[in-house]
Enzyme design. Structure first.
Site, PDB file in Angstrom:
ATOM      1  N   ASP A   1     -57.688  -9.421   5.044  1.00  0.00           N
ATOM      2  CA  ASP A   1     -58.797  -8.575   5.500  1.00  0.00           C
ATOM      3  C   ASP A   1     -59.721  -9.433   6.359  1.00  0.00           C
ATOM      4  O   ASP A   1     -60.881  -9.670   6.033  1.00  0.00           O
ATOM      5  CB  ASP A   1     -59.535  -7.994   4.297  1.00  0.00           C
TER       6      ASP A   1
ATOM      7  N   THR B   1     -58.178   4.805   7.117  1.00  0.00           N
ATOM      8  CA  THR B   1     -59.124   4.010   6.333  1.00  0.00           C
ATOM      9  C   THR B   1     -60.268   4.881   5.822  1.00  0.00           C
ATOM     10  O   THR B   1     -60.319   6.074   6.084  1.00  0.00           O
ATOM     11  CB  THR B   1     -59.645   2.840   7.189  1.00  0.00           C
TER      12      THR B   1
ATOM     13  N   LYS C   1     -56.002   2.149  13.516  1.00  0.00           N
ATOM     14  CA  LYS C   1     -56.837   2.443  12.343  1.00  0.00           C
ATOM     15  C   LYS C   1     -57.811   3.572  12.680  1.00  0.00           C
ATOM     16  O   LYS C   1     -58.570   3.486  13.645  1.00  0.00           O
ATOM     17  CB  LYS C   1     -57.598   1.194  11.912  1.00  0.00           C
TER      18      LYS C   1
ATOM     19  N   GLU D   1     -58.816  -0.816  15.488  1.00  0.00           N
ATOM     20  CA  GLU D   1     -59.632   0.329  15.109  1.00  0.00           C
ATOM     21  C   GLU D   1     -60.024   1.205  16.291  1.00  0.00           C
ATOM     22  O   GLU D   1     -60.455   0.710  17.334  1.00  0.00           O
ATOM     23  CB  GLU D   1     -60.889  -0.219  14.429  1.00  0.00           C
TER      24      GLU D   1
ATOM     25  N   PHE E   1     -60.142   2.720  -0.860  1.00  0.00           N
ATOM     26  CA  PHE E   1     -61.105   1.651  -1.120  1.00  0.00           C
ATOM     27  C   PHE E   1     -61.352   1.495  -2.617  1.00  0.00           C
ATOM     28  O   PHE E   1     -61.437   2.480  -3.346  1.00  0.00           O
ATOM     29  CB  PHE E   1     -62.418   1.944  -0.403  1.00  0.00           C
TER      30      PHE E   1
END
Length: 315
Positions: free
Chosen positions: A17, A153, A129, A93, A175
């Site tokens: 990450d 996400t 993403k 992203e 998450f």
């Protein structure tokens, strides 16, 4: 004796990450990521100044269009560097401001894939993403049909997970830490790993994927502690920060699988429709709060990056 990081790799693919190249070299993850938060940090790191200068020098035009071009160039340049260090994929992203615009998300995703292709990194090495809004999931569904794999996400609800499975997206990132943060604040309680609401949520997403026979990869994300990570050993992928990777790499011990998947015997069942998705997601106060907050935070980082880029372009 085996380190706990190596022992964890026996049960889950480890994803970094981070976009920090030194951390990627050290921990040898399968996949990694680049995003506005990481690019923003790069502006203050001497090692990345040459890359920033080179990419900004290639920007054409001026104003907002130039800033947007520069951000894309930086994301793709950084992603290409990461791709050279890992065997797997780089998540890149789509701006959070596009989270409720399917067509704009599609355009940006295609632009990013084209930019990677021009630099010699094929789409098979990239995950686009997107936030797991209804609109983001619809964009991902179409991208997947085009052979562009996606990472959905900011996943906080069963409704989001089911819609992603129905859409056939490549990967979802439920998450852990942000779910637990919400419940700690709401209840004032501390949680043991097996009772941790974030851990329980991700385990539930894994069960849903397995029992429905869905091919979508589940990747636990947003960890706060090593105990949370270890409680999800066996989840297909885990994306872990450098600090927690170091904690795992510097300690020894066995790691037992806590998530067991692989039955694949279930039926996908009826797909969730838009009205049911919105009702079920919004009926969960935690999921509703954290998705909105996550989109705002991602957008704040993107705007901060845009300001730094504009300042640098104006020199």
């Amino acid at each position: 004796m085996t380190t706990r990081l190596d022992a964890l790799r026996e049960h889950s693919l480890v994803v970094a990450d981070t976009g920090d190249l030194d951390a990627i070299r050290r921990y040898r993850p399968q996949d990694a990521t680049t995003n506005p938060s990481l690019l923003l940090k790069a502006f203050d790191m001497p090692a990345y100044q040459d890359l920033i200068d080179r990419e900004l020098a290639a920007v054409s035009g001026d104003g907002d269009a130039a800033v947007a071009e520069a951000i894309d160039r930086l994301a793709v340049a950084k992603g290409c560097e990461i791709a050279g260090l890992i065997p797997g994929r780089v998540s890149t992203e789509v701006p959070a401001a596009l989270s409720f615009d399917t067509e704009a998300s599609l355009r940006k995703a295609r632009e990013l894939i084209e930019a990677y292709d021009k630099r010699g990194v094929g789409r098979e090495r990239i995950l686009i993403k997107l936030a797991a809004t209804w609109e983001g999931i619809r964009a991902a569904e179409r991208l997947e049909r085009e052979g562009i794999n996606c990472n959905l996400t900011l996943l906080f609800s069963d409704a989001q997970a089911q819609a992603c499975f129905d859409a056939g997206v490549f990967l979802v990132s439920p998450f852990v830490g942000r779910v637990t943060d919400w419940y700690k604040q709401a209840t004032g309680q501390e949680y043991a790993p097996d009772e941790d609401p974030g851990v329980q949520f991700v385990r539930g997403v894994c069960r849903r994927a397995d029992q429905g026979g869905h091919a979508t990869v589940v990747m636990g994300a947003s960890f706060r502690t090593v105990d949370q990570v270890l409680a999800l050993a066996g989840c297909p992928r885990l994306t872990i920060s450098p600090a927690l990777l170091e904690e795992l790499a510097s300690s020894e011990g066995d790691v037992a699988p806590r998530v067991k998947m692989g039955s694949g015997q279930g039926s996908p069942g009826e797909a969730i429709d838009e009205a049911s998705f919105r009702w079920q997601h919004n009926a969960d106060p935690m999921a509703n709060d954290k998705l909105a907050e996550g989109i705002r935070r991602f957008d704040e980082d993107h705007r901060a990056l845009a300001r730094r880029v504009a300042e640098r372009l104006a020199r």
